[in-house]
Design an enzyme around this catalytic site. Structure first.
Site, PDB file in Angstrom:
ATOM      1  N   GLN A  70       0.581 -15.780  15.523  1.00  0.00           N
ATOM      2  CA  GLN A  70      -0.337 -14.697  15.184  1.00  0.00           C
ATOM      3  C   GLN A  70      -1.673 -15.275  14.721  1.00  0.00           C
ATOM      4  OE1 GLN A  70      -0.203 -11.976  11.555  1.00  0.00           O
ATOM      5  NE2 GLN A  70       0.559 -10.589  13.155  1.00  0.00           N
ATOM      6  N   CYS A 100      -2.707  -6.556   8.665  1.00  0.00           N
ATOM      7  CA  CYS A 100      -2.623  -7.068   7.296  1.00  0.00           C
ATOM      8  C   CYS A 100      -3.510  -6.227   6.369  1.00  0.00           C
ATOM      9  CB  CYS A 100      -3.059  -8.520   7.239  1.00  0.00           C
ATOM     10  SG  CYS A 100      -2.905  -9.225   5.580  1.00  0.00           S
ATOM     11  N   LYS A 142      -0.369  -6.416  16.651  1.00  0.00           N
ATOM     12  CA  LYS A 142       0.333  -5.802  15.523  1.00  0.00           C
ATOM     13  C   LYS A 142      -0.687  -5.065  14.675  1.00  0.00           C
ATOM     14  CE  LYS A 142       3.858  -6.664  12.015  1.00  0.00           C
ATOM     15  NZ  LYS A 142       3.291  -5.887  10.896  1.00  0.00           N
ATOM     16  N   ASN A 203       7.962  -0.952  13.081  1.00  0.00           N
ATOM     17  CA  ASN A 203       7.958  -1.818  11.903  1.00  0.00           C
ATOM     18  C   ASN A 203       7.721  -0.967  10.663  1.00  0.00           C
ATOM     19  OD1 ASN A 203       5.628  -4.123  10.459  1.00  0.00           O
ATOM     20  ND2 ASN A 203       7.820  -4.304  10.358  1.00  0.00           N
ATOM     21  N   GLY A 204       8.359  -1.365   9.565  1.00  0.00           N
ATOM     22  CA  GLY A 204       8.134  -0.698   8.294  1.00  0.00           C
ATOM     23  C   GLY A 204       9.399  -0.104   7.703  1.00  0.00           C
ATOM     24  N   GLY A 227      10.721  -7.198   8.282  1.00  0.00           N
ATOM     25  CA  GLY A 227       9.908  -8.059   7.441  1.00  0.00           C
ATOM     26  C   GLY A 227      10.563  -8.342   6.112  1.00  0.00           C
ATOM     27  N   ARG A 228      10.165  -7.598   5.083  1.00  0.00           N
ATOM     28  CA  ARG A 228      10.604  -7.904   3.720  1.00  0.00           C
ATOM     29  C   ARG A 228      12.123  -7.855   3.544  1.00  0.00           C
ATOM     30  NH1 ARG A 228       7.226  -3.572   0.633  1.00  0.00           N
ATOM     31  NH2 ARG A 228       7.439  -2.537   2.673  1.00  0.00           N
TER      32      ARG A 228
END
Length: 337
Positions: A70, A100, A142, A203-204, A227-228
């Site tokens: 990325q 971001c 993204k 995503n999310g 992700g997290r």
């Protein structure tokens, strides 16, 4: 699931996360069922390419293919140059960061700040796609649903990206103003998916096999990106993939398997970063793995006082060896030793 010429083994992907998705973590996630992983965000400014931090982010030695990198920035020519530079370093897919939300990135007019300037978005996308085309390297994007909830322009951005030649789009179900607060929404992802022919990755807040199934069903997306929820839980990828394939849940890792995974991860982490940096950056990973377990917070507090990899590994090995006893008692015994 395909991205350009690359066929991925499944549709459960690793989100790029600064300070997290380094090569050791990406490799571990891929071994544990992730179909694809994108590197940490690499700077497009050539003056930063020789820094220690960027050099590590460009280290893909031995990484499972395809390697995705990325890049972030606000200057089209610089972004194109960065894409070609990373192709030379082994990138087989280039991902553009327009998602971001952190102040440091947005204050430089990159990341999700770009969503306020659609003309600049088009110039960046076109410059990077044109630069990568001679190398047959696909470019992905993204992004987020918009700058804020009054300006959700992801559908327009997505159509523009597809027309320019973006090979796949990842959409985080929050605006930049949302940061990571509240709950992600998936209606915008569903709308974007209905407009596009290229793959769309949701995503999310996807933190379980059941949530992944629900998001895919609601949005019609081609894949999910985690992700997290993968921090300290890299086996989530095999759990989700197995559930999507079979409708059944895998058992959680045993204590012995968790110990082996964490210690193997740390061994790779220390070798990648070196002793001094490796010991300090390992602390957050240890906290993610163990901080929520009974006795884990006390153990992590002790780990944070240790300044050698050998001491960290020894404390962890002792803790896991005592897991036949109540975890809180095992931790107290180790701290008293």
């Amino acid at each position: 699931m395909r991205i350009g010429p690359h066929t991925l083994p499944n549709n459960v992907l690793v989100a790029p996360m600064a300070g997290v998705t380094d090569r050791p973590f990406r490799q571990l996630c891929k071994r544990l069922g992730a179909g694809y992983a994108v590197s940490e965000m690499a700077a497009s400014n050539p003056r930063l390419w020789d820094s220690v931090k960027t050099s590590r982010r460009l280290d893909h030695d031995g990484e499972i293919e395809p390697v995705g990198v990325q890049i972030a920035g606000a200057d089209p020519e610089m972004m194109a140059e960065a894409a070609v530079f990373n192709i030379g370093k082994g990138a087989r897919i280039i991902d553009i960061n327009m998602g971001c939300p952190v102040k440091k990135v947005c204050s430089a007019a990159s990341g999700s700040a770009l969503l306020r300037d659609e003309a600049l978005v088009a110039r960046i996308l076109r410059a990077v796609v044109d630069a990568c085309r001679p190398y047959d390297v696909p470019v992905t994007l993204k992004t987020r649903t918009g700058w804020d909830r009054t300006s959700r322009n992801a559908p327009r951005i997505a159509l523009m990206a597809q027309e320019i030649g973006i090979a796949a789009l990842t959409l985080h179900g929050r605006t930049r103003a949302d940061l990571y607060m509240g709950e992600a929404e998936y209606d915008t992802i569903r709308e974007v998916k209905s407009l596009l022919e290229i793959p769309v990755i949701a995503n999310g807040d996807i933190d379980s096999p059941h949530k992944a199934r629900a998001v895919l069903d609601h949005t019609g997306a081609d894949a999910v990106m985690i992700g997290r929820a993968a921090q300290g839980r890299p086996w989530i990828f095999r759990e989700i993939d197995h559930f999507l394939q079979t409708g059944t849940m895998l058992p959680p890792p045993s204590c012995s398997e968790m110990a082996a995974l964490l210690l193997d991860h740390l061994d790779d982490h220390y070798r990648f970063y070196g002793e001094y940096t490796g010991v300090r950056t390992a602390r957050k990973h240890i906290g993610w793995y163990l901080g929520h377990l009974p006795g884990g917070q006390a153990l992590c507090a002790h780990i944070n006082t240790l300044d050698s990899s050998t001491a960290q590994q020894h404390a962890l090995s002792q803790w896991f060896a005592h897991q036949t006893a109540p975890p809180a008692e095992a931790t107290a015994e180790i701290l008293a030793a």
